[in-house]
Design an enzyme around this catalytic site. Structure first.
Site, mmCIF file in Angstrom:
data_model
loop_
_atom_site.group_PDB
_atom_site.id
_atom_site.type_symbol
_atom_site.label_atom_id
_atom_site.label_comp_id
_atom_site.label_asym_id
_atom_site.label_seq_id
_atom_site.Cartn_x
_atom_site.Cartn_y
_atom_site.Cartn_z
ATOM 1 N N PHE A 174 0.805 -1.218 0.000
ATOM 2 C CA PHE A 174 0.000 0.000 0.000
ATOM 3 C C PHE A 174 0.835 1.263 0.000
ATOM 4 O O PHE A 174 0.362 2.323 -0.414
ATOM 5 C CB PHE A 174 -0.943 0.024 1.215
ATOM 6 C CG PHE A 174 -0.256 0.280 2.538
ATOM 7 C CD1 PHE A 174 0.062 1.567 2.939
ATOM 8 C CD2 PHE A 174 0.046 -0.766 3.399
ATOM 9 C CE1 PHE A 174 0.698 1.806 4.159
ATOM 10 C CE2 PHE A 174 0.679 -0.543 4.612
ATOM 11 C CZ PHE A 174 1.005 0.752 4.989
ATOM 12 N N LYS A 220 -1.240 -7.953 -8.632
ATOM 13 C CA LYS A 220 -2.195 -7.890 -7.522
ATOM 14 C C LYS A 220 -1.761 -6.746 -6.624
ATOM 15 O O LYS A 220 -0.879 -6.881 -5.786
ATOM 16 C CB LYS A 220 -2.190 -9.211 -6.745
ATOM 17 C CG LYS A 220 -3.524 -9.536 -5.994
ATOM 18 C CD LYS A 220 -3.966 -8.516 -4.981
ATOM 19 C CE LYS A 220 -3.146 -8.587 -3.711
ATOM 20 N NZ LYS A 220 -3.688 -7.632 -2.658
ATOM 21 N N GLU A 246 -5.073 -3.811 -1.707
ATOM 22 C CA GLU A 246 -6.504 -3.516 -1.698
ATOM 23 C C GLU A 246 -6.824 -2.215 -0.978
ATOM 24 O O GLU A 246 -7.960 -1.728 -1.045
ATOM 25 C CB GLU A 246 -7.267 -4.671 -1.053
ATOM 26 C CG GLU A 246 -7.031 -4.877 0.432
ATOM 27 C CD GLU A 246 -5.779 -5.682 0.744
ATOM 28 O OE1 GLU A 246 -5.656 -6.141 1.904
ATOM 29 O OE2 GLU A 246 -4.932 -5.847 -0.150
ATOM 30 N N SER A 292 5.840 -6.765 4.060
ATOM 31 C CA SER A 292 6.401 -7.047 5.376
ATOM 32 C C SER A 292 7.186 -8.352 5.353
ATOM 33 O O SER A 292 6.974 -9.219 4.492
ATOM 34 C CB SER A 292 5.282 -7.134 6.416
ATOM 35 O OG SER A 292 4.497 -8.298 6.197
ATOM 36 N N CYS A 328 9.688 1.374 3.584
ATOM 37 C CA CYS A 328 10.677 0.408 4.076
ATOM 38 C C CYS A 328 12.078 0.986 4.110
ATOM 39 O O CYS A 328 12.985 0.388 4.695
ATOM 40 C CB CYS A 328 10.647 -0.861 3.236
ATOM 41 S SG CYS A 328 11.194 -0.633 1.535
ATOM 42 N N GLU A 335 9.541 -3.529 13.323
ATOM 43 C CA GLU A 335 9.310 -2.533 12.279
ATOM 44 C C GLU A 335 7.983 -1.843 12.577
ATOM 45 O O GLU A 335 6.920 -2.458 12.493
ATOM 46 C CB GLU A 335 9.259 -3.185 10.894
ATOM 47 C CG GLU A 335 9.073 -2.161 9.788
ATOM 48 C CD GLU A 335 8.910 -2.777 8.408
ATOM 49 O OE1 GLU A 335 9.319 -2.148 7.413
ATOM 50 O OE2 GLU A 335 8.346 -3.892 8.315
#
Length: 497
Positions: free
Chosen positions: A149, A173, A176, A226, A281, A382
């Site tokens: 995202f 993909k 969402e 992640s 990240c 994280e």
């Protein structure tokens, strides 16, 4: 309510599952759209479309592919404001940050435009009498990408432009949580002349992800997200015979030596920790202050942190926007709340922050934690939010050990005026990307992006030369064209004479 659909075979395709995910405006907290979640059959349809398209696209000329990509780059440039607005509306990041995201993604499109040079093979002539050996690279077939995202346009552009330039077809993909940007990327690709089926998009959740990982016609999967999910992606995809590049999480350290320009270090710590609300990240989440500079450095960071302007991403005055969801905001806030209990000093507390007129938005102020124990959750995990931890080290040796002992190895930085120390650091530190007086060392498009240790699962980094190697497979061809006078029978083992 507007529904974001799939993109299959060059057109929007309505979902049939009856399952939808909410798409929020993080600045208001209101659900403004919904996204259709794919069924396994819809994933199968996307893969079948890509498989059919590969028959011609995989054999298409480099000239044809690059002509389309040049046109695509032109369209992206013309629509970059529109794409940035979609990112701001669904992710929440400020417009300038979203605009920059599109620009960085376009770097990979530009790399893909020059793919003809990157795909040049190698030739050795006369390796034996009238024998030549050539090495070439060919596409894999149908490949897939699962993207996060936090960069809904850039990370997809890290993947599919290079993959299709190499002759593959692609199933994407996207997240969402903010799917509209990737849908717009597909529309523009079609407008640029990309044949139907070369790029397909399936929206969805774990059902779609697992269908991709298990599909026998998908040859390779790229992932950014992640660490726990990256591990899952690698294991599941390899189990089903696929290549995998899965980029995981991070805990990026910024080492500040006593000789550093502390004004510069404080500025860059703010930029790297709180840009995009810390949801990246490559964010700096730990500053390691070496020697006796800690108090002064923390003071300078504190002064800057308290003056940051937080607000809606579409407000030009905002320097930082909201977080992606209410749940994520609350999780990030919990790390600040627990830090004091675990021995850290909360210098700036951003919890409980609200923006006038946007009280229901997913806002969180910036937080600064000092003297954070290495056992604290705020150091070990994280956080993926606007929380910066400061730890102290007596010496450079203590600092480098602390960084190298971390389970993460994505990016790191050193701030110093000492060239010898910088050179030593870049060789000794165990991380995939290193900055010297650069807090977020994200490589340009023609170098590759990726970390070490628990920040990467798979053998190859993303984009650059590693990306091209990932999306192609090598073939070596040995040929002999004998003279008409050659002939006869010889049962001996061939020799290089």
């Amino acid at each position: 309510m507007n529904t974001i659909t799939h993109w299959i075979d060059g057109k929007p395709v309505e979902g049939t599952s009856g399952r939808f995910g909410p798409v929020y405006n993080p600045a208001t907290g209101a659900q403004e759209k919904q996204v259709a979640f794919a069924t396994v059959d819809e994933v199968d349809a996307a893969v079948a479309s890509s498989k059919a398209a590969f028959e011609s696209w995989g054999e298409s000329s480099l000239a044809k592919r690059t002509a389309i990509l040049f046109k695509y780059r032109e369209l992206l440039d013309a629509h970059r404001d529109e794409i940035a607005e979609l990112i701001t509306a669904e992710h929440g990041k400020v417009h300038s940050d979203a605009f920059g995201e599109v620009a960085r993604g376009m770097e990979i499109v530009e790399l893909a435009c020059g793919i003809a040079v990157q795909l040049k093979g190698e030739l050795s002539t006369q390796v034996s009498t009238r024998v030549d050996v050539a090495s070439i690279r060919q596409p894999l077939g149908v490949v897939a990408g699962i993207t996060p995202f936090n960069f809904p346009a850039m990370v997809p552009m890290w993947m599919f432009p290079l993959a299709i330039a190499c002759g593959n077809t692609f199933v994407l993909k996207p997240s969402e949580k903010d799917p509209s940007a990737s849908f717009k990327l597909a529309e523009l690709a079609s407008e640029a002349g990309l044949p139907d089926g070369v790029l397909n998009i399936v929206q969805g959740d774990k059902v779609a992800v697992d269908a991709i990982l298990e599909h026998p016609d998908i040859e390779a999967v790229s992932f950014v997200g992640s660490t726990p999910i990256a591990k899952y992606i690698q294991l599941k995809a390899v189990e089903h015979g696929k290549r995998v590049q899965a980029l995981g999480g991070a805990k990026n350290h910024m080492l500040v030596l006593p000789d550093a320009d502390l004004e510069l270090a404080a500025d860059q710590a703010i930029n790297a920790a709180y840009g995009s609300a810390g949801e990246r990240c490559m964010a700096v989440s730990v500053v390691v202050a070496v020697g006796d500079i800690g108090d002064e450095l923390v003071g300078k960071i504190t002064e800057r942190a308290k003056n940051l302007r937080i607000g809606p991403g579409n407000d030009p005055a905002s320097e930082m926007g909201p977080l992606i969801t209410r749940e994520h905001r609350d999780k990030v806030a919990s790390y600040v709340s627990s830090a004091a209990e675990q021995g850290a000093e909360v210098v700036v507390d951003g919890t409980g922050y609200s923006v006038e007129g946007h009280e229901n938005g997913f806002f969180l102020g910036v937080s600064l934690l000092d003297r954070v124990p290495l056992t604290a959750d705020a150091y070990r995990d994280e956080i993926f939010g606007p929380v910066l931890a400061v730890v102290r080290a007596e010496t450079y040796e203590d600092a480098i050990k602390l960084i190298n002992d971390s389970r993460w190895g994505n990016g790191t930085a050193i701030f110093t005026r000492d060239g010898g120390a910088a050179r030593r650091f870049q060789l000794e530190v165990k991380a995939g990307m290193v900055g010297v007086n650069v807090p977020i060392p994200v490589p340009v498009g023609y170098h590759s992006f990726g970390g070490w240790k628990d920040s990467l699962f798979g053998d190859l980094h993303i984009y650059g030369n590693d990306g091209i190697a990932f999306y192609t497979q090598g073939k070596v061809i040995t040929t002999r064209w004998p003279d008409p006078s050659d002939g006869g029978i010889n049962l001996g083992f061939p020799s290089n004479s």
